[in-house]
Design a protein around this motif. Structure first.
Motif, mmCIF file in Angstrom:
data_model
loop_
_atom_site.group_PDB
_atom_site.id
_atom_site.type_symbol
_atom_site.label_atom_id
_atom_site.label_comp_id
_atom_site.label_asym_id
_atom_site.label_seq_id
_atom_site.Cartn_x
_atom_site.Cartn_y
_atom_site.Cartn_z
ATOM 1 N N PHE A 63 -21.616 89.956 35.753
ATOM 2 C CA PHE A 63 -21.032 89.399 36.975
ATOM 3 C C PHE A 63 -19.881 90.265 37.472
ATOM 4 N N ASN A 64 -19.038 90.736 36.556
ATOM 5 C CA ASN A 64 -17.921 91.608 36.950
ATOM 6 C C ASN A 64 -18.422 92.914 37.555
ATOM 7 N N ASP A 65 -19.527 93.437 37.021
ATOM 8 C CA ASP A 65 -20.108 94.664 37.577
ATOM 9 C C ASP A 65 -20.593 94.428 39.007
ATOM 10 N N GLU A 107 -22.586 87.575 32.070
ATOM 11 C CA GLU A 107 -22.576 88.994 31.742
ATOM 12 C C GLU A 107 -23.133 89.794 32.917
ATOM 13 N N THR A 113 -17.286 95.129 45.923
ATOM 14 C CA THR A 113 -15.947 95.570 46.338
ATOM 15 C C THR A 113 -15.992 97.003 46.829
ATOM 16 N N ILE A 136 -19.434 92.161 41.127
ATOM 17 C CA ILE A 136 -18.249 92.023 41.983
ATOM 18 C C ILE A 136 -17.673 93.402 42.293
ATOM 19 N N GLN A 137 -17.594 94.260 41.298
ATOM 20 C CA GLN A 137 -17.063 95.614 41.499
ATOM 21 C C GLN A 137 -17.934 96.401 42.473
#
Length: 141
Positions: A53-55, A51, A61, A57-58
């Motif tokens: 992790f996507n934030d 939880e 990026t 990565i974003q």
């Protein structure tokens, strides 16, 4: 019914292999209290550790959106310049991509060491990835 549905029904609906344990009464442990429902739910959430992790990565990026990747010719030029600076102690102006801020920055100083295996160049107070260096210019005295 088509053949695919018959196979699925046989595989997923056939409980005959479990007949020996179907009517066995539930065993309540005398040593351990039953687990509450919230803890039981957490036990079956194996990807809860990812939880956020996507934030992350974003966020990275977005930092790298401003980075301009060098050509192979520029990389060879920077490599030659770094090798030259290893042999000669000269003050240089290094234009590099700071992956913490997401912007290009300048640093003026002397090369202290190079680690080709790790891909890092160490200057006075700065350690930078060699691939993040955009240019190296000699500072004339």
């Amino acid at each position: 019914m088509d053949e695919k549905r018959l196979i699925e029904q046989k595989i997923f609906n056939d409980t005959s292999t479990y007949n020996d344990i179907m009517n066995v009464p539930y065993h309540q442990s005398k040593r351990h209290l039953p687990m509450n429902q919230l803890d039981r739910a957490f036990q079956f959430a194996p990807f809860g550790a990812l939880e956020g992790f996507n934030d992350l990565i974003q966020e990275k990026t977005e930092l790298y959106e401003r980075k301009k990747y060098t050509t192979s010719e520029t990389e060879l030029t920077i490599e030659r310049q770094l090798k030259y600076l290893q042999a000669h102690s000269l003050k240089v102006d290094v234009n590099y991509f700071n992956d913490e801020s997401g912007y290009y920055e300048h640093f003026k100083g002397y090369l202290k060491s190079l680690d080709w295996k790790k891909g890092r160049a160490d200057f006075d107070e700065l350690s930078v990835a060699i691939l993040n260096i955009r240019s190296i210019k000699l500072i004339k005295k």
